[in-house]
Design a protein around this motif. Structure first.
Motif, short mmCIF file in Angstrom:
data_model
loop_
_atom_site.label_atom_id
_atom_site.label_comp_id
_atom_site.label_asym_id
_atom_site.label_seq_id
_atom_site.Cartn_x
_atom_site.Cartn_y
_atom_site.Cartn_z
N THR A 56 10.78 15.58 36.83
CA THR A 56 10.55 14.24 37.36
C THR A 56 9.17 13.80 36.91
O THR A 56 8.16 14.44 37.24
N GLN A 77 12.85 6.02 33.51
CA GLN A 77 13.38 7.16 34.26
C GLN A 77 14.45 6.71 35.24
O GLN A 77 15.46 7.40 35.44
N SER A 78 14.25 5.56 35.85
CA SER A 78 15.22 5.04 36.81
C SER A 78 16.53 4.65 36.15
O SER A 78 17.62 4.93 36.67
N VAL A 79 16.44 4.05 34.97
CA VAL A 79 17.63 3.57 34.28
C VAL A 79 18.32 4.69 33.50
O VAL A 79 19.55 4.79 33.47
N ILE A 117 8.32 4.65 34.45
CA ILE A 117 9.03 4.69 35.74
C ILE A 117 10.37 3.96 35.62
O ILE A 117 11.40 4.46 36.09
N ALA A 118 10.36 2.80 34.98
CA ALA A 118 11.61 2.03 34.82
C ALA A 118 12.60 2.79 33.96
O ALA A 118 13.80 2.84 34.26
N ALA A 140 9.17 -2.78 40.72
CA ALA A 140 9.55 -1.44 41.16
C ALA A 140 8.58 -0.40 40.60
O ALA A 140 8.22 0.58 41.28
N GLY A 141 8.13 -0.63 39.37
CA GLY A 141 7.18 0.29 38.77
C GLY A 141 5.87 0.35 39.52
O GLY A 141 5.31 1.42 39.75
N LYS A 199 5.94 11.61 36.91
CA LYS A 199 5.27 10.87 37.97
C LYS A 199 3.88 10.40 37.50
O LYS A 199 2.85 10.95 37.87
N THR A 231 6.39 2.33 42.78
CA THR A 231 6.51 3.77 42.55
C THR A 231 5.20 4.37 42.07
O THR A 231 4.84 5.49 42.43
N GLY A 288 10.82 -3.97 34.76
CA GLY A 288 10.54 -2.92 35.74
C GLY A 288 9.18 -3.03 36.41
O GLY A 288 8.71 -2.06 37.01
#
Length: 199
Positions: free
Chosen positions: A34, A100-102, A97-98, A151-152, A36, A155, A148
Motif C-alpha cells: 500500500t 492506487q484507488s483506480v 493516490i488516485a 480525494a487525493g 502512502k 488521503t 483525483g
C-alpha cells in the motif's frame, strides 16, 4: 497475503534510490504494497526531524557523499542537486493516490517514474505535464492528475496521521503487517530477510 505499508515522499532521494527493489521483494514473497505518500515537512515537524535546509553543513556534506556513494553502488543515474528540488510534492502524490484507488496500471513503475523525473530527469514533478506523462508511461489514465485532487488531498493528510501513529519518522519507511518497521533504502535487505522468516 502479506501486507506492507510504504510511507514516502516523492521528493526523497533515498526513496528514489530504492528503485524497484521493494516491488521485487514483494513479488518474491507474495506481499501486497500500500503506497502512502505524505508531506515530509509536516512529518519532520511532528516527529522531531530536521528539514535539509535547516541541517548543519557537516550533515549536509555527509548526505551528499552518501548520495554519491549509493547512486554509484546501485548504478542509478542521479543529479545530486536537481534543478527542481525542492518543489511541491502534493500534486504528484495526489496522482499516486488516485492511481492506487483506480488500479489498472503499474504502481511501482509510477512511483519510480515520478521520482526519477526529479532526481535524474531534471523535471519539475509539480507540473501537470510531467505527472501526466508518468501516469501514462505506467499504464494509467493521465486524466487522474486532474480528477483525483479532492480525494487525493484527503488521503494525503490521512497518510500523515497514519504515519505518525505507526511510528514513521522518515522516507522511505516500510511497515509489515506484523508491525516490524524498516527505515531507509539501505534496510531493504533486512526487510527481505524478515519476510523470508517462517512464522
Amino acid at each position: 497475503m502479506k501486507q506492507m505499508d510504504y510511507y514516502f515522499t516523492v521528493l526523497s532521494p533515498w526513496a528514489y534510490l530504492a528503485g524497484s527493489r521493494l516491488e521485487d521483494i514483494a513479488s518474491r514473497h507474495g506481499a501486497q504494497i500500500t503506497y502512502k505518500p505524505l508531506d515530509i515537512g509536516q512529518l519532520f515537524g511532528r516527529t522531531g526531524g530536521t528539514p535539509p535546509k535547516d541541517r548543519h553543513p557537516s550533515r549536509m556534506e555527509y548526505r551528499m557523499q552518501e548520495l554519491k556513494r549509493w547512486s554509484k553502488a546501485l548504478d542509478m543515474p542521479m543529479n545530486h542537486i536537481p534543478a527542481h528540488w525542492p518543489t511541491n510534492g502534493a500534486p504528484a502524490s495526489y496522482a499516486i493516490i488516485a492511481a492506487q484507488s483506480v488500479g489498472g496500471g503499474d504502481m511501482g513503475a509510477l512511483v519510480h517514474r515520478i521520482m526519477r523525473a526529479c532526481w535524474a530527469g531534471e523535471k519539475d514533478i509539480a507540473e501537470d505535464a510531467v505527472i501526466k506523462s508518468c501516469l501514462s508511461d505506467a499504464g494509467f489514465d493521465p486524466s487522474l492528475a486532474d480528477s483525483g485532487l479532492l480525494a487525493g488531498a484527503e488521503t494525503y493528510g490521512r497518510n500523515l496521521e497514519d504515519a505518525v501513529a505507526a511510528g514513521v519518522f522518515g522516507s522511505p519507511f516500510y511497515i509489515c503487517d506484523d508491525g516490524e518497521r524498516f527505515w531507509g533504502q539501505d534496510r531493504l535487505d533486512a526487510l527481505d530477510t524478515h519476510l523470508s522468516a517462517k512464522p
